[in-house]
Every structure is written in C-alpha cells, then in structure tokens.
Design an enzyme around this catalytic site. Sequence first.
Site, PDB file in Angstrom:
ATOM      1  N   SER A 139      -5.391   1.558   6.587  1.00 49.77           N
ATOM      2  CA  SER A 139      -4.475   2.709   6.548  1.00 49.77           C
ATOM      3  C   SER A 139      -4.711   3.545   7.793  1.00 49.77           C
ATOM      4  O   SER A 139      -5.819   3.535   8.364  1.00 49.77           O
ATOM      5  CB  SER A 139      -4.770   3.565   5.311  1.00 49.77           C
ATOM      6  OG  SER A 139      -4.101   4.809   5.390  1.00 49.77           O
ATOM      7  N   TYR A 152     -10.955   8.163   0.176  1.00 49.89           N
ATOM      8  CA  TYR A 152      -9.892   7.182   0.487  1.00 49.89           C
ATOM      9  C   TYR A 152      -9.936   6.823   1.979  1.00 49.89           C
ATOM     10  O   TYR A 152      -9.980   5.642   2.351  1.00 49.89           O
ATOM     11  CB  TYR A 152      -8.515   7.732   0.107  1.00 49.89           C
ATOM     12  CG  TYR A 152      -7.419   6.738   0.468  1.00 49.89           C
ATOM     13  CD1 TYR A 152      -7.312   5.529  -0.210  1.00 49.89           C
ATOM     14  CD2 TYR A 152      -6.534   6.988   1.516  1.00 49.89           C
ATOM     15  CE1 TYR A 152      -6.335   4.595   0.137  1.00 49.89           C
ATOM     16  CE2 TYR A 152      -5.554   6.063   1.867  1.00 49.89           C
ATOM     17  CZ  TYR A 152      -5.471   4.868   1.174  1.00 49.89           C
ATOM     18  OH  TYR A 152      -4.516   3.930   1.529  1.00 49.89           O
TER      19      TYR A 152
HETATM   20  P1  NDP Z   1       1.073   0.356  -5.062  1.00 53.15           P
HETATM   21  O1  NDP Z   1       0.437   1.339  -5.973  1.00 53.15           O
HETATM   22  O2  NDP Z   1       2.538   0.176  -5.126  1.00 53.15           O
HETATM   23  O3  NDP Z   1       0.366  -1.073  -5.222  1.00 53.15           O
HETATM   24  C1  NDP Z   1      -1.027  -1.180  -5.342  1.00 53.15           C
HETATM   25  C2  NDP Z   1      -1.374  -2.566  -5.823  1.00 53.15           C
HETATM   26  O4  NDP Z   1      -2.819  -2.657  -5.904  1.00 53.15           O
HETATM   27  C3  NDP Z   1      -0.830  -2.877  -7.202  1.00 53.15           C
HETATM   28  O5  NDP Z   1      -0.285  -4.180  -7.199  1.00 53.15           O
HETATM   29  C4  NDP Z   1      -2.049  -2.817  -8.098  1.00 53.15           C
HETATM   30  O6  NDP Z   1      -1.939  -3.785  -9.142  1.00 53.15           O
HETATM   31  C5  NDP Z   1      -3.150  -3.251  -7.142  1.00 53.15           C
HETATM   32  N1  NDP Z   1      -4.465  -2.824  -7.603  1.00 53.15           N
HETATM   33  C6  NDP Z   1      -4.963  -1.572  -7.711  1.00 53.15           C
HETATM   34  N2  NDP Z   1      -6.198  -1.596  -8.236  1.00 53.15           N
HETATM   35  C7  NDP Z   1      -6.492  -2.917  -8.470  1.00 53.15           C
HETATM   36  C8  NDP Z   1      -7.595  -3.605  -9.013  1.00 53.15           C
HETATM   37  N3  NDP Z   1      -8.688  -2.946  -9.435  1.00 53.15           N
HETATM   38  N4  NDP Z   1      -7.555  -4.952  -9.088  1.00 53.15           N
HETATM   39  C9  NDP Z   1      -6.476  -5.623  -8.666  1.00 53.15           C
HETATM   40  N5  NDP Z   1      -5.385  -5.036  -8.160  1.00 53.15           N
HETATM   41  C10 NDP Z   1      -5.394  -3.698  -8.067  1.00 53.15           C
HETATM   42  O7  NDP Z   1       0.648   0.830  -3.592  1.00 53.15           O
HETATM   43  P2  NDP Z   1       0.871   0.188  -2.130  1.00 53.15           P
HETATM   44  O8  NDP Z   1       1.661  -1.055  -2.193  1.00 53.15           O
HETATM   45  O9  NDP Z   1       1.331   1.276  -1.273  1.00 53.15           O
HETATM   46  O10 NDP Z   1      -0.641  -0.112  -1.737  1.00 53.15           O
HETATM   47  C11 NDP Z   1      -1.097  -1.370  -1.282  1.00 53.15           C
HETATM   48  C12 NDP Z   1      -2.213  -1.142  -0.282  1.00 53.15           C
HETATM   49  O11 NDP Z   1      -1.696  -0.444   0.841  1.00 53.15           O
HETATM   50  C13 NDP Z   1      -3.372  -0.302  -0.802  1.00 53.15           C
HETATM   51  O12 NDP Z   1      -4.577  -0.875  -0.319  1.00 53.15           O
HETATM   52  C14 NDP Z   1      -3.137   1.068  -0.148  1.00 53.15           C
HETATM   53  O13 NDP Z   1      -4.313   1.778   0.009  1.00 53.15           O
HETATM   54  C15 NDP Z   1      -2.535   0.645   1.165  1.00 53.15           C
HETATM   55  N6  NDP Z   1      -1.747   1.616   1.901  1.00 53.15           N
HETATM   56  C16 NDP Z   1      -0.666   2.237   1.330  1.00 53.15           C
HETATM   57  C17 NDP Z   1       0.099   3.111   2.090  1.00 53.15           C
HETATM   58  C18 NDP Z   1       1.266   3.862   1.534  1.00 53.15           C
HETATM   59  O14 NDP Z   1       1.631   4.903   2.092  1.00 53.15           O
HETATM   60  N7  NDP Z   1       1.889   3.379   0.446  1.00 53.15           N
HETATM   61  C19 NDP Z   1      -0.187   3.342   3.508  1.00 53.15           C
HETATM   62  C20 NDP Z   1      -1.355   2.645   3.987  1.00 53.15           C
HETATM   63  C21 NDP Z   1      -2.068   1.808   3.212  1.00 53.15           C
HETATM   64  P3  NDP Z   1      -2.363  -3.551 -10.668  1.00 53.15           P
HETATM   65  O15 NDP Z   1      -2.301  -2.063 -10.939  1.00 53.15           O
HETATM   66  O16 NDP Z   1      -1.362  -4.336 -11.452  1.00 53.15           O
HETATM   67  O17 NDP Z   1      -3.727  -4.124 -10.752  1.00 53.15           O
HETATM   68  C1  8X3 Z   2      -1.765   5.758   2.690  1.00 55.47           C
HETATM   69  C2  8X3 Z   2      -1.160   6.633   3.724  1.00 55.47           C
HETATM   70  O1  8X3 Z   2      -1.280   8.908   4.828  1.00 55.47           O
HETATM   71  O2  8X3 Z   2      -1.452   8.833   2.404  1.00 55.47           O
HETATM   72  O3  8X3 Z   2      -2.866   5.083   3.206  1.00 55.47           O
HETATM   73  O4  8X3 Z   2      -3.269   8.115   3.767  1.00 55.47           O
HETATM   74  S1  8X3 Z   2      -1.830   8.182   3.678  1.00 55.47           S
END
Ligand code: NDP
Ligand code: 8X3
Length: 253
Positions: A139, A152
């Site tokens: 991120s 985070y």
């Molecule tokens: P979502 O919440 O839409 O998706 C998160 C996914 O992670 C879900 O499929 C969830 O599945 C899975 N997950 C969470 N905890 C667990 C666990 N313990 N075991 C297995 N799976 C898990 O968020 P995003 O798609 O945005 O996030 C995906 C990644 O991108 C994350 O690592 C996040 O930190 C990162 N990210 C997101 C950004 C944003 O602005 N959205 C920006 C930068 C990075 P389930 O709950 O079914 O297990």
């Molecule tokens: C998710 C994006 O800006 O909320 O990693 O950290 S931010």
Amino acid sequence: MSHVVFITGATSGFGRATARRFAAAGWTLIITGRRLERLLALQDELSAQVPVHVVQLDVRDADAVQQAVATLPPGFQRIRALINNAGLALAPQPAQTVALPDWHTMIDTNITGLVNVTHALLPSLLETGQGASIVNIGSVAGAWPYPGGHVYGASKAFVQQFSYNLRCDLIASGVRVTDIAPGIAETEFTLVRTHGNQAASDALYGSTTPLTAEDVAEQIFYVCNLPDHININRLEVVPTRQAWAAYAIDRDA
Ligand code: NDP
Ligand code: 8X3
C-alpha cells in the site's frame, strides 16, 4: 497446460477482480478466502471459462495453509503466480485509542498470513522457476505515514521490505517478486475498517475518482505477464486525483 494462479482474499475487492482478470486470459484459478459462499459464487461464475479450485482459508492459520497447499488436486499443483492479496485495516482512529486486538489482527493477517502463504508455496514456485511471480499487495501506506495509519502502515512497510529481501534470495531462481502498492481504491476495505459504516465508506470514495478493483487487477495481471527476464520491484499506483500533502505542524493555540 494453462498457468495456475493462487489468489488469497478472492472473495472481494482486488482479489475477486484479479480472479476474473486471470480467468479472462485462460489461467487456472485457486481462489481462497474465509467466506465460502462467495468463493462458490465466483467458482460458479468462472468455471465455464477455466478450472477453478476453491479453498476456504484463513491465512492466519499456518497449519491450514500448509494443508491447503499439500492437498491441491492434480492440475492445480504447479503454481506460476501467487497473489498475496488478503489483508485489512482496522481502527482508523489515533494509535493511543486503539484496542490492542485490532493491532494484532492486522499483524496476524497482513504480515503473518502473507508469510504463511509464501512459505507454503515457495517450493511450487521454485519448481516453476522462470516466469513464476509472487505479487504482494502492499500500500502507499507502507511508505507514506498518515494519521490513523499506525500498525496498518507498518504492516505494509513489512510487505515492501519482505518483497525486496525475497528478491535477493530468489535472484537465481527465475521467480519474480513485486510489491504492488495501491493508493485509494473503492472496495470493501473501508467497510471492514469501520465495522460496516457505509456512510464513512461513501464519504471517502465519493466526490473523487478512486482506483477500482479492476484497475488494480490489471496491474497485477501486467506484472505477472511481462517477459520472464523483467521484474518490477515495486509498483505504486494511485488515482490521478491523489497526491501527497505537506507535513503537519503542531502550533500553539
Ligand atoms: P476487501 O475488504 O474488499 O478485500 C479483502 C480480502 O481479504 C477479502 O477477500 C477477505 O476475504 C480477505 N481477507 C481478510 N482477512 C483474511 C484472512 N484472515 N484470511 C483470508 N483472507 C482474508 O479489500 P481490498 O480488496 O481493498 O484489499 C485487498 C488488499 O489490498 C489488502 O491487503 C489491502 O490492505 C490492500 N490495499 C487496499 C487498498 C484500498 O484502498 N482498497 C489500497 C492499498 C492496498 P474474507 O473476509 O472472505 O476472508
Ligand atoms: C489502503 C489505502 O490510503 O487507506 O492501503 O492506506 S490507504
């Protein structure tokens, strides 16, 4: 035989969009996450296109991860791409008011979970060798601090440095490693972070143009499909309407 991609967190957001993007290109899918009904729905949607293996998996459980990898069916065992996407943020409030379990959950998922899956799949990725990829979803928060980022952001800094250090050890193996570091992207991320506060999520993503899950999936697909001799170490991708702000200064009242 088609290439196999192993995706963590395929039930939502980037992970689900990545499954769709790779399926469109004919890759065989291993889709994992905790919410089985969502995995089965995605399998229903995509299995006419490509073989899809579903594993209900909590990445924090190292034994379950090992078991999932040890029991991959024939046709799913030779992994070409690992997408370490599962992750979450909790507790957007200041560090001094956060409950300790929220910090532990982020560390257990974003750091320990990612390490669990990487360790379990390295033998298969090494067997694939040239052209294999590990994509770790970091991120912008891993490089740029902000209020409420605390654990985070620190967990995503781990993702960046772990990716770089893996590169050093895998240099002669042909296995690539990339830290993809997205900026603001509209997924269920903020709903999770705020325990289901739809208004907070809408306020964050409204009146601007965030990345979509599909935008990030396209970047993930791109780095895994470059010529074998190219490794992108880190890909920081943000919306055009997002940039840095100045240092905060505390002033006398
Ligand atoms: P979502 O919440 O839409 O998706 C998160 C996914 O992670 C879900 O499929 C969830 O599945 C899975 N997950 C969470 N905890 C667990 C666990 N313990 N075991 C297995 N799976 C898990 O968020 P995003 O798609 O945005 O996030 C995906 C990644 O991108 C994350 O690592 C996040 O930190 C990162 N990210 C997101 C950004 C944003 O602005 N959205 C920006 C930068 C990075 P389930 O709950 O079914 O297990
Ligand atoms: C998710 C994006 O800006 O909320 O990693 O950290 S931010």
